[in-house]
Write a protein that holds these residues in place. Structure first.
Motif, PDB file in Angstrom:
ATOM      1  N   VAL A 175      -4.955   0.950 -12.204  1.00 56.68           N
ATOM      2  CA  VAL A 175      -3.785   0.512 -11.423  1.00 56.68           C
ATOM      3  C   VAL A 175      -3.906  -0.979 -11.084  1.00 56.68           C
ATOM      4  N   GLY A 176      -5.101  -1.420 -10.714  1.00 54.93           N
ATOM      5  CA  GLY A 176      -5.338  -2.842 -10.428  1.00 54.93           C
ATOM      6  C   GLY A 176      -5.085  -3.697 -11.667  1.00 54.93           C
ATOM      7  N   ALA A 177      -5.571  -3.244 -12.802  1.00 52.06           N
ATOM      8  CA  ALA A 177      -5.403  -4.007 -14.053  1.00 52.06           C
ATOM      9  C   ALA A 177      -3.923  -4.137 -14.411  1.00 52.06           C
ATOM     10  N   LEU A 178      -3.188  -3.042 -14.263  1.00 50.51           N
ATOM     11  CA  LEU A 178      -1.741  -3.105 -14.558  1.00 50.51           C
ATOM     12  C   LEU A 178      -1.037  -4.045 -13.580  1.00 50.51           C
ATOM     13  N   THR A 179      -1.478  -4.045 -12.335  1.00 53.01           N
ATOM     14  CA  THR A 179      -0.842  -4.891 -11.314  1.00 53.01           C
ATOM     15  C   THR A 179      -1.057  -6.375 -11.616  1.00 53.01           C
ATOM     16  N   VAL A 180      -2.259  -6.752 -12.060  1.00 51.61           N
ATOM     17  CA  VAL A 180      -2.503  -8.182 -12.344  1.00 51.61           C
ATOM     18  C   VAL A 180      -1.813  -8.629 -13.632  1.00 51.61           C
ATOM     19  N   SER A 204       4.996  -6.538  -4.653  1.00 48.12           N
ATOM     20  CA  SER A 204       5.419  -5.139  -4.806  1.00 48.12           C
ATOM     21  C   SER A 204       5.956  -4.861  -6.212  1.00 48.12           C
ATOM     22  N   ALA A 205       6.602  -5.868  -6.813  1.00 49.13           N
ATOM     23  CA  ALA A 205       7.254  -5.659  -8.117  1.00 49.13           C
ATOM     24  C   ALA A 205       6.251  -5.357  -9.235  1.00 49.13           C
ATOM     25  N   SER A 206       4.979  -5.654  -9.009  1.00 48.85           N
ATOM     26  CA  SER A 206       4.009  -5.491 -10.103  1.00 48.85           C
ATOM     27  C   SER A 206       3.255  -4.160 -10.055  1.00 48.85           C
ATOM     28  N   ILE A 207       3.541  -3.339  -9.065  1.00 47.88           N
ATOM     29  CA  ILE A 207       2.771  -2.094  -8.890  1.00 47.88           C
ATOM     30  C   ILE A 207       3.279  -1.013  -9.844  1.00 47.88           C
ATOM     31  N   PRO A 208       2.406  -0.458 -10.677  1.00 48.64           N
ATOM     32  CA  PRO A 208       2.858   0.514 -11.692  1.00 48.64           C
ATOM     33  C   PRO A 208       3.061   1.920 -11.116  1.00 48.64           C
ATOM     34  N   SER A 209       3.491   2.836 -11.974  1.00 49.88           N
ATOM     35  CA  SER A 209       3.632   4.246 -11.565  1.00 49.88           C
ATOM     36  C   SER A 209       2.377   5.009 -12.006  1.00 49.88           C
ATOM     37  N   ASP A 210       2.257   6.224 -11.500  1.00 51.10           N
ATOM     38  CA  ASP A 210       1.153   7.106 -11.884  1.00 51.10           C
ATOM     39  C   ASP A 210       1.174   7.341 -13.401  1.00 51.10           C
ATOM     40  N   ALA A 211       2.369   7.561 -13.953  1.00 50.07           N
ATOM     41  CA  ALA A 211       2.483   7.834 -15.402  1.00 50.07           C
ATOM     42  C   ALA A 211       1.994   6.628 -16.205  1.00 50.07           C
ATOM     43  N   ASP A 243      -0.679 -12.489 -12.597  1.00 42.44           N
ATOM     44  CA  ASP A 243      -0.535 -12.721 -11.157  1.00 42.44           C
ATOM     45  C   ASP A 243      -1.340 -11.638 -10.432  1.00 42.44           C
ATOM     46  N   THR A 244      -2.334 -12.048  -9.650  1.00 45.70           N
ATOM     47  CA  THR A 244      -3.212 -11.039  -9.025  1.00 45.70           C
ATOM     48  C   THR A 244      -2.649 -10.487  -7.701  1.00 45.70           C
ATOM     49  N   THR A 245      -1.518 -11.046  -7.235  1.00 43.14           N
ATOM     50  CA  THR A 245      -0.999 -10.629  -5.923  1.00 43.14           C
ATOM     51  C   THR A 245      -0.763  -9.109  -5.862  1.00 43.14           C
ATOM     52  N   ALA A 246      -1.264  -8.503  -4.808  1.00 42.94           N
ATOM     53  CA  ALA A 246      -1.112  -7.067  -4.513  1.00 42.94           C
ATOM     54  C   ALA A 246      -2.040  -6.166  -5.315  1.00 42.94           C
ATOM     55  N   THR A 302       0.833  -1.207   0.000  1.00 45.33           N
ATOM     56  CA  THR A 302       0.000   0.000   0.000  1.00 45.33           C
ATOM     57  C   THR A 302       0.865   1.253   0.000  1.00 45.33           C
ATOM     58  N   ALA A 303       1.885   1.261   0.872  1.00 48.19           N
ATOM     59  CA  ALA A 303       2.771   2.428   0.949  1.00 48.19           C
ATOM     60  C   ALA A 303       3.508   2.624  -0.369  1.00 48.19           C
ATOM     61  N   LEU A 304       3.978   1.524  -0.933  1.00 53.30           N
ATOM     62  CA  LEU A 304       4.707   1.613  -2.202  1.00 53.30           C
ATOM     63  C   LEU A 304       3.790   2.150  -3.302  1.00 53.30           C
ATOM     64  N   ALA A 305       2.571   1.618  -3.350  1.00 57.66           N
ATOM     65  CA  ALA A 305       1.628   2.065  -4.381  1.00 57.66           C
ATOM     66  C   ALA A 305       1.284   3.541  -4.172  1.00 57.66           C
ATOM     67  N   ALA A 306       1.053   3.938  -2.937  1.00 56.74           N
ATOM     68  CA  ALA A 306       0.722   5.353  -2.668  1.00 56.74           C
ATOM     69  C   ALA A 306       1.862   6.249  -3.124  1.00 56.74           C
TER      70      ALA A 306
END
Ligand code: ATP
Ligand code: RIB
Length: 312
Positions: free
Chosen positions: A281-286, A292-299, A249-252, A47-51
């Motif tokens: 953001v969820g779609a990009l993550t899955v 943590s490695a799958s969490i995208p950036s705002d851009a 991979d749906t993790t995170a 959560t912190a990383l994504a924020a």
């Protein structure tokens, strides 16, 4: 505009992730030709990383063990622009660990050993609110006391609280949480808390009605995996369908969704806009491997929204 200041009071784990065709049945040993790895995770840390990746000025309040995993997690948070002043080392308990199996279709099964996460206490919170956060984010992977106490302080100070309601426990004292801005469970969590499987519009409505009997919140946001999300304020509601992506991979995904929704809500004050952004953001993550490695950036999220159509 100043960056939204987000305080996350939550868990930091090391994730041991193994990919396998399927999970073993009871008593069965399986061999896997998939990969495995260790990576930073935990609902709080994700959560912190994504924020932070979504453009938030993020503080993480957490406990890790006096071991190499703990040091690695603090280092990882720092490298990713998270303020780690409130991440402390617990001398008695080891760093939290999650054993995650990801099956061929991208779904996961997770067992968490809470370790140091469970020891978060008043000492940890004392300084946390000195940072004047715009929002506080919580999950249920630490201990019930710290969740309740954090909400109590935030309520006194008029700071909006966003609760990502996992992991779920049927006997979780939801009635005792205090006032929330957003309460957001996923499908399994919704079922655990309400006994209703959110599989259709009718069930979304009933599940939220049931939740509203125990949880006092301005908004209820059900995360519905490949069906997107359902938002309700008790009177008005909206379904935002998921973006069409290939699931790896749906993790995170849930952690990233809730963090993105929070940052965008603080930026815009518009929960629907915030959830549309969080769906991206969820779609990009899955569509990527890892927690943590799958969490995208705002851009990345904004580019994705421009180029993709929503599925119905
Ligand atoms: P986690 O695996 O981290 O526990 P979760 O179960 O809490 O995730 P989900 O509901 O699976 O959360 O996913 C969160 C959000 O991610 C969804 O609301 C949706 O926006 C997006 N998402 C999840 N699965 C898909 C999918 N198959 N296609 C597109 N988007 C998805
Ligand atoms: O939501 C995903 C997270 O759940 C993983 O990173 C794992 O640590 C567990 O907390």
């Amino acid at each position: 505009m100043a960056k939204p200041r987000i305080l996350v009071v939550g868990s930091a784990n090391v994730d041991f992730i193994m990919r396998a065709e399927r999970v073993p049945s009871a008593g069965e040993t399986l061999t896997s030709n998939g990969s495995y790895g260790f990576m930073p995770g935990g609902k709080g840390m994700n959560t912190a990383l994504a924020a932070s990746r979504m453009g938030g000025d993020t503080l993480m309040c957490a406990r890790v063990g006096a071991d190499s995993f703990g040091n690695r997690l603090i280092g990882f948070a720092k490298e990713n622009g998270i303020d780690t002043r409130l991440m402390t080392i617990d001398k008695k308990r080891p760093t939290g660990l999650a054993a995650i199996t990801v099956e061929a279709d991208g779904t996961n099964r997770i067992t968490v050993y809470k370790g140091a996460n469970e020891a978060l206490g008043d000492d940890d919170l004392e300084e946390a609110f000195m940072c004047y956060p715009d929002a506080v984010m919580l999950q249920f992977e630490t201990n019930d006391y710290i969740v309740k106490k954090t909400i109590e302080i935030a309520n006194e100070k008029g700071i909006p609280v966003i609760v990502d309601a996992g992991p779920a426990r049927a006997d979780y004292p939801l009635f005792d949480l205090g006032r929330l801005k957003v309460f957001s469970p996923n499908e399994n969590e919704t079922f655990t808390y309400t006994g209703i499987r959110p599989d259709s519009h009718n069930e979304y409505v009933h599940a939220v009605m049931k939740l509203a009997e125990t949880v006092e919140s301005d908004y209820y946001v059900l995360k519905l995996g490949g069906r997107g999300c359902y938002i309700s304020d008790g009177k008005f509601s909206e379904i935002l369908p998921a973006y069409n992506v290939e699931v790896v991979d749906t993790t995170a995904a849930g952690d990233a969704f809730t963090a993105a929704m929070t940052v965008e809500y603080i930026r815009t004050g518009d929960i629907i806009k915030a959830c549309r952004y969080a769906n991206a953001v969820g779609a990009l993550t899955v569509s990527k491997r890892g927690s943590s490695a799958s969490i995208p950036s705002d851009a990345e999220a904004r580019r994705f929204m421009e180029t993709h159509k929503i599925i119905f």
